[in-house]
Structures are given as structure tokens and as C-alpha cells.
Design a protein around this motif. Sequence first.
Motif, PDB file in Angstrom:
ATOM      1  N   HIS A   1      37.024 -33.640  94.614  1.00 56.52           N
ATOM      2  CA  HIS A   1      38.262 -33.260  93.935  1.00 56.52           C
ATOM      3  C   HIS A   1      39.455 -33.427  94.865  1.00 56.52           C
ATOM      4  O   HIS A   1      39.333 -33.252  96.081  1.00 56.52           O
ATOM      5  CB  HIS A   1      38.264 -31.781  93.570  1.00 56.52           C
ATOM      6  CG  HIS A   1      37.159 -31.326  92.679  1.00 56.52           C
ATOM      7  ND1 HIS A   1      35.890 -31.084  93.138  1.00 56.52           N
ATOM      8  CD2 HIS A   1      37.139 -31.038  91.357  1.00 56.52           C
ATOM      9  CE1 HIS A   1      35.133 -30.668  92.130  1.00 56.52           C
ATOM     10  NE2 HIS A   1      35.861 -30.637  91.038  1.00 56.52           N
ATOM     11  N   PHE A   2      40.609 -33.670  94.284  1.00 59.46           N
ATOM     12  CA  PHE A   2      41.836 -33.411  95.027  1.00 59.46           C
ATOM     13  C   PHE A   2      41.967 -31.900  95.170  1.00 59.46           C
ATOM     14  O   PHE A   2      41.553 -31.154  94.290  1.00 59.46           O
ATOM     15  CB  PHE A   2      43.057 -33.980  94.298  1.00 59.46           C
ATOM     16  CG  PHE A   2      43.072 -35.479  94.305  1.00 59.46           C
ATOM     17  CD1 PHE A   2      43.282 -36.167  95.490  1.00 59.46           C
ATOM     18  CD2 PHE A   2      42.843 -36.198  93.143  1.00 59.46           C
ATOM     19  CE1 PHE A   2      43.274 -37.555  95.512  1.00 59.46           C
ATOM     20  CE2 PHE A   2      42.829 -37.588  93.169  1.00 59.46           C
ATOM     21  CZ  PHE A   2      43.047 -38.261  94.350  1.00 59.46           C
ATOM     22  N   THR A   3      42.536 -31.475  96.283  1.00 61.30           N
ATOM     23  CA  THR A   3      42.683 -30.032  96.474  1.00 61.30           C
ATOM     24  C   THR A   3      44.113 -29.586  96.172  1.00 61.30           C
ATOM     25  O   THR A   3      44.504 -28.477  96.488  1.00 61.30           O
ATOM     26  CB  THR A   3      42.292 -29.632  97.913  1.00 61.30           C
ATOM     27  OG1 THR A   3      43.115 -30.369  98.827  1.00 61.30           O
ATOM     28  CG2 THR A   3      40.839 -29.949  98.183  1.00 61.30           C
ATOM     29  N   GLN A   4      44.870 -30.519  95.585  1.00 59.44           N
ATOM     30  CA  GLN A   4      46.222 -30.182  95.157  1.00 59.44           C
ATOM     31  C   GLN A   4      46.364 -30.563  93.693  1.00 59.44           C
ATOM     32  O   GLN A   4      45.665 -31.450  93.206  1.00 59.44           O
ATOM     33  CB  GLN A   4      47.241 -30.934  95.998  1.00 59.44           C
ATOM     34  CG  GLN A   4      47.129 -30.548  97.467  1.00 59.44           C
ATOM     35  CD  GLN A   4      47.928 -31.427  98.399  1.00 59.44           C
ATOM     36  OE1 GLN A   4      48.813 -32.138  97.967  1.00 59.44           O
ATOM     37  NE2 GLN A   4      47.611 -31.375  99.666  1.00 59.44           N
TER      38      GLN A   4
ATOM     39  N   SER B   1      37.376 -21.833  95.883  1.00 58.11           N
ATOM     40  CA  SER B   1      38.427 -22.530  95.143  1.00 58.11           C
ATOM     41  C   SER B   1      38.393 -23.999  95.493  1.00 58.11           C
ATOM     42  O   SER B   1      37.803 -24.402  96.504  1.00 58.11           O
ATOM     43  CB  SER B   1      39.809 -21.932  95.458  1.00 58.11           C
ATOM     44  OG  SER B   1      40.098 -22.045  96.834  1.00 58.11           O
ATOM     45  N   ILE B   2      38.991 -24.790  94.647  1.00 57.24           N
ATOM     46  CA  ILE B   2      39.115 -26.239  94.854  1.00 57.24           C
ATOM     47  C   ILE B   2      40.573 -26.597  95.089  1.00 57.24           C
ATOM     48  O   ILE B   2      40.911 -27.332  96.011  1.00 57.24           O
ATOM     49  CB  ILE B   2      38.549 -26.992  93.628  1.00 57.24           C
ATOM     50  CG1 ILE B   2      37.013 -26.909  93.637  1.00 57.24           C
ATOM     51  CG2 ILE B   2      39.022 -28.444  93.616  1.00 57.24           C
ATOM     52  CD1 ILE B   2      36.349 -27.415  92.383  1.00 57.24           C
ATOM     53  N   ILE B   3      41.437 -26.080  94.225  1.00 58.33           N
ATOM     54  CA  ILE B   3      42.869 -26.335  94.370  1.00 58.33           C
ATOM     55  C   ILE B   3      43.409 -25.374  95.437  1.00 58.33           C
ATOM     56  O   ILE B   3      43.757 -24.223  95.153  1.00 58.33           O
ATOM     57  CB  ILE B   3      43.603 -26.107  93.030  1.00 58.33           C
ATOM     58  CG1 ILE B   3      42.994 -26.965  91.913  1.00 58.33           C
ATOM     59  CG2 ILE B   3      45.098 -26.398  93.174  1.00 58.33           C
ATOM     60  CD1 ILE B   3      43.063 -28.453  92.159  1.00 58.33           C
ATOM     61  N   GLY B   4      43.457 -25.858  96.659  1.00 62.86           N
ATOM     62  CA  GLY B   4      44.021 -25.077  97.763  1.00 62.86           C
ATOM     63  C   GLY B   4      43.443 -23.674  97.855  1.00 62.86           C
ATOM     64  O   GLY B   4      42.244 -23.475  97.715  1.00 62.86           O
TER      65      GLY B   4
ATOM     66  N   PRO C   1      37.220 -19.333  87.284  1.00 66.46           N
ATOM     67  CA  PRO C   1      37.770 -18.878  88.577  1.00 66.46           C
ATOM     68  C   PRO C   1      38.422 -20.003  89.377  1.00 66.46           C
ATOM     69  O   PRO C   1      39.215 -19.745  90.276  1.00 66.46           O
ATOM     70  CB  PRO C   1      36.542 -18.340  89.314  1.00 66.46           C
ATOM     71  CG  PRO C   1      35.361 -18.966  88.647  1.00 66.46           C
ATOM     72  CD  PRO C   1      35.756 -19.231  87.225  1.00 66.46           C
ATOM     73  N   ILE C   2      38.086 -21.264  89.051  1.00 64.73           N
ATOM     74  CA  ILE C   2      38.633 -22.396  89.806  1.00 64.73           C
ATOM     75  C   ILE C   2      39.949 -22.868  89.173  1.00 64.73           C
ATOM     76  O   ILE C   2      40.915 -23.156  89.870  1.00 64.73           O
ATOM     77  CB  ILE C   2      37.630 -23.573  89.814  1.00 64.73           C
ATOM     78  CG1 ILE C   2      36.247 -23.107  90.292  1.00 64.73           C
ATOM     79  CG2 ILE C   2      38.162 -24.747  90.626  1.00 64.73           C
ATOM     80  CD1 ILE C   2      36.046 -22.993  91.754  1.00 64.73           C
ATOM     81  N   PHE C   3      39.967 -22.967  87.842  1.00 62.50           N
ATOM     82  CA  PHE C   3      41.164 -23.428  87.124  1.00 62.50           C
ATOM     83  C   PHE C   3      41.588 -22.376  86.087  1.00 62.50           C
ATOM     84  O   PHE C   3      41.611 -22.670  84.877  1.00 62.50           O
ATOM     85  CB  PHE C   3      40.894 -24.777  86.435  1.00 62.50           C
ATOM     86  CG  PHE C   3      40.558 -25.896  87.378  1.00 62.50           C
ATOM     87  CD1 PHE C   3      41.550 -26.524  88.131  1.00 62.50           C
ATOM     88  CD2 PHE C   3      39.254 -26.320  87.535  1.00 62.50           C
ATOM     89  CE1 PHE C   3      41.230 -27.550  89.008  1.00 62.50           C
ATOM     90  CE2 PHE C   3      38.928 -27.349  88.412  1.00 62.50           C
ATOM     91  CZ  PHE C   3      39.926 -27.973  89.155  1.00 62.50           C
TER      92      PHE C   3
ATOM     93  N   HIS D   1      48.402 -25.696 100.077  1.00 62.59           N
ATOM     94  CA  HIS D   1      48.614 -25.685  98.630  1.00 62.59           C
ATOM     95  C   HIS D   1      48.148 -24.318  98.143  1.00 62.59           C
ATOM     96  O   HIS D   1      46.997 -23.938  98.364  1.00 62.59           O
ATOM     97  CB  HIS D   1      47.816 -26.811  97.975  1.00 62.59           C
ATOM     98  CG  HIS D   1      48.200 -27.068  96.561  1.00 62.59           C
ATOM     99  ND1 HIS D   1      49.194 -27.959  96.211  1.00 62.59           N
ATOM    100  CD2 HIS D   1      47.745 -26.541  95.399  1.00 62.59           C
ATOM    101  CE1 HIS D   1      49.334 -27.975  94.893  1.00 62.59           C
ATOM    102  NE2 HIS D   1      48.467 -27.124  94.384  1.00 62.59           N
TER     103      HIS D   1
END
Lengths: 296, 304
Positions: free
Chosen positions: A201-204, B58-61, A88-90, B109
Motif C-alpha cells: 500500500h501507499f502509506t499516504q 495502520s497503513i495510512i501513516g 480500523p485501517i480506513f 502522514h
Amino acid sequence: MTGPGRIVTGVLAPHPPHLVYAANPPQNEPRSSRAGAWKGLLEGYEKLRARLTAREFDVVVVHTPHWKTTVGHHFLGIPRCKGLSVDPIFPNLFRFQFDLPVDVELGEAICAEAAAGGLVTKMMRNPDFRLDYGTITSNYLSLGHFETPIVAISSNRVYFDYSNEAGDREMLALGAATRRAIEKLGKRALLLATCSLSHRHFTQEPADPEDPAFEHPYNANQTRWDDHILSLMRNGETRRIVDEMPDFIEGCVSETRDGALTWMIGAMGFPTIPAIVHGYGTVIGTGNAIVEWDLS
Amino acid sequence: MSGSLIGGYVLPNKPHPLLAPEQNAGWAELREAMEECGREIARSDADLLLIFSTRWTSIIGHQFQADPEPDWWEVDDDFHEYGTLRYKLRMDAPFAERWCAAARARGLHTRTVAYRGFPIDVGTVAALKLLNPDNRIPAGVVSCNMYSDRAETIVLGKATRDAVEQSGRKAIAVAVTSFSNRMFTEWIDPADDRIHSPKDDEWNRKFLELLGEGRLEDVSQLAREFTRQANGDSKMKALWWLAATMGQHNDYAGSVRAYAPIWGTGAAVVGLVPAPGRAGNLEYDEDDTDHYRGEREVLAQQPS
Ligand SMILES: [Fe+2]
């Protein structure tokens, strides 16, 4: 199964789905660009696999941060896990067809030992349950196959609900219960503590997630902490690692807060042998190390 | 024609009202209140349901669900014994693209996700099954970034409002969240469920009193304090988002339809309808951010 039951090897085996994605196995739907990020970690896992291939294991016992439970410690209690795992995250990186045998007998034995030791426990019997991607990823990266039955243990939220100190105490008790059950059943076990070290983590994400130009530590504080913990591992100072665990968790939002590393150190009985660091690198800013304790 | 937010709801984020209402009178009350909200929505002229669920992290934006017909299942990590949540939902994929673009325009993002087998979170599934059982109204869902704080979440809410206004739709915003979020860490008899502590209960009731008076922006401004005092769910980001989405004011007709414990946490069903001129004397302490400027590469507190 031959010989007395024991923990043959313990591995700190981080589970970024990025590493499976970069390896392009047929089970994973997305295809990587092979642009080259995470090379150090992929090579580290290769070195680990080469060593583990030479040993025999009856079971892989995984403690995973991505099965989060608040009401006690849960254990996989269905004979086989099969299906599609979409992270669900990636989800752009990990859509994986998995099929793994489960050692329910050992799961039940650890559950019973933990309960006898005063921990809250639960066997997971719902056949629709989807195995978390941390278990799948760490198992795949460490062994390269899914032939060895697994025991999956959930990550109890005790660190989050109470304190880091309370969490460590509980994970050490769970580790001791794991060891007792393995010895009683006479299994040769590979333990996987699947987590990152520093975990901001980076969030971008860049357009190509595998772009090596993007990948770097979140900040210098994170690297310093990781270097420190790795030096303790190399020096066999597992007792000190657990002593400093609450500070480590607070200092760099470590994923060890989910308990896996303390659990494994407890199960291994605070080994003083030097650990072998097969690789270290960042994934989307988080610090990840592949570390082996060869108890064979 | 400019679209608008015609109402908002706050709903629980746990599956108990859907999967096990017979086990506890409070869980049944929550379910009944959610179904009543569904009937209310059916009577309105709403044509879009927009959900922010604290259970989809979520982590990425921020991620926006853009699969037009997610057809899969989910099993709760803790409460797997209560059964499997099977779902077939209806998402508004074109709106998800618009929503995603509006958020990007404010510096966030973003990406849409549309993958077979993507696990829709249990909070969203329970909410949509009880609010919109026949999928009459298409929905949109956005993730809860685990690192975002107030500023970023407020910007996401404003972007949600932008997207609705640009689309000409009549939308209802739904915050899927717990209030106090301390769960019992042992197995309890569901019949004995209660709020984890009197302090959590008192803070929940204070928040619900304000929401009952329609003072959504006051609740948003108090969210940090609530989180400190009552272990609020995910910093109460869902209420930051809801307040920003609905226009950052206190002029609503609010109604608390149910309040009950779910495994120690505070769960409530609240309805909010814009009602100009209803509340005054606003006291705004927090900054009001319009754009997100990106990563800072420093550490703050633990994510939630
Ligand atoms: Fe993880």
C-alpha cells in the motif's frame, strides 16, 4: 436446497472498503465524492453480480484475511451477525451497518472435516464477535445483498509463523475439507477468496481518497507479478499458481499470504477451465482482480 | 511551562491477564504487576498516559485516537472464548490533535480518528483497564504503522516528546508489546503455558536485564537483532517509539515487575523512571533521524 452439494462458483473477490465507499450504499455512513477512482474494479464487480444473479446458491463461504488467528482455523458459529463495522485501517471510508445470516451447520461441518484431517480448529461462539470487514465487503460487492447465509473462515497465520510452503499445504487441506463438507451437506456453494494480489500500500492518502489522479500501482514490479498471475488464471493453470505461490508472496508482498486463494483453488480441485477476469485495478497502490471460476 | 515525560512502562499486548488471570499463575502475576503500576501512576503527578500499541496497526501513516469517550467492546480474534472486553475509556482529544500536528510537523502522514464504534485494540484496552481503572488520567493512543521501520518510528517518538513538551503536561509513555512473539499454534492447557523456546526465553531475559538496568536506548539499538533472534513483536517498534519518546538515553531507573509467558510469547511488565547519571558508556550504532521524508515506492521485507 436441491440437487447434490457442490461448489457452483469460486470468485477471487478483493475487499478494499474503498469500493463499498465508492458505491454509496445506505448501510455505509461516509459519502463518497464520486471523483472516479477504482472505476475498473467497480465495473468488474457489476459484471460479476450480473452473472451470479442467474445462479442459485444456498451458502457463501468466505475465507478472510481480516480475521487473523494463530491458534488454528476458526469458523463463525453464531446464527446471525449484526452490528456496526468500523474499519480500523480506513475508518474514514467504512462505517457499515451489517446484518447477515450464518450457515452454522456448514461451518460446523467444515470445522469437523478439517479437524478430522488433522488441522487445528475452533468454532467461534461469542455473540459479541464483530464480523471482519473483508467478509462484509466481499459478500456485498459480489452479490449486492446479504440474503444468502454465510460461512466465514479465519485466516490462520501459518504462512507467517512457519513458511509460505507450510501455509499452502495447510490451505489446500482446508480447501479439501471445505469441499467434502459442502458435498456431504448437499449445499450449492459460492466460494469467495477475498484478497488482493500484489499488496504493497501507499502509506499516504490524498485529501479526496477517491481522487483518480492519485491512484496508481505501487511500482512496476507489482504490476508485472499481477499480470503474470492473471495470465495463469486465464489459461486455467491453477496448479502452476499454487506452485509459484511462495515466490509470488515474497515477490510482491501478496495478500494471498493470508491463504484465501490457495484455499479456494484447493477446494475447487485445481480447476483447469479458463477463469474469467472481470476487472483489475489498484486501490491505494495494491493490485486487485475480480476473477470468476464458473464450475456450474 | 515545558511539559515532560516523567516515566515509562512496557506492558503485555494480550488480553489474558485481564480476562483469564485465574487460568495461569503467570497471567495473574502480570495482572498484579500492571495493577501495581496503576497504583504507582496514581501516586505520581502524571496527568497524561500515552500509548503505542502493536495491536493497533495502520497503513495510512499514523492514526491518533481522538474520541473523548470511546464506549464500545472488542473480542479477541483467537481468544473469543475468554469473553468480551467491554470498555469506556477517557481520551484527551485536544492532546490528540496536538500530537497529530507535532507528528505532521516532522513529516509524518497523520490523522486523528473519532468514530463511534471504532475498535480500540485489545492491548490498549487491557492496559488502560488495569493501569487506569477509573479513567482518572486521560489517555492518548497512536497506531503502529505496519510498513514503518526504525527511522519513521523514531521520528514518531520525537514528535510525541515535542507534543508533551509543548503542552506543559506530565506524561507517562506506555509501550504495549510482546517481547518474543512466537505463539503456540495449538490449543494448550493454560496451566502448561511456557515461553515457546529456550532461545526466545534467553533473549527475553537478556532484554529484560538491560531494561532492569535502565538501558532503554541500548535496548532500542538492539531491537533489530532481538527481532531476528526471538521473533520480536512488530520489529519491536514499540520500544523504538518508547526510547525516542523518553529522550534516547540510558539514564533511567528500570525495574522488571513481572515476566511470564502468554501462549508462548514473552510478556513483561517493566517500569522506567528518568534517573540522570545512572548509566554511561553508550554505544550508538544506529542512525538518528529527525524528519520523515515520505514514500519510497520500493519493496523491502514483509510488513509487520
Ligand atoms: Fe485486506
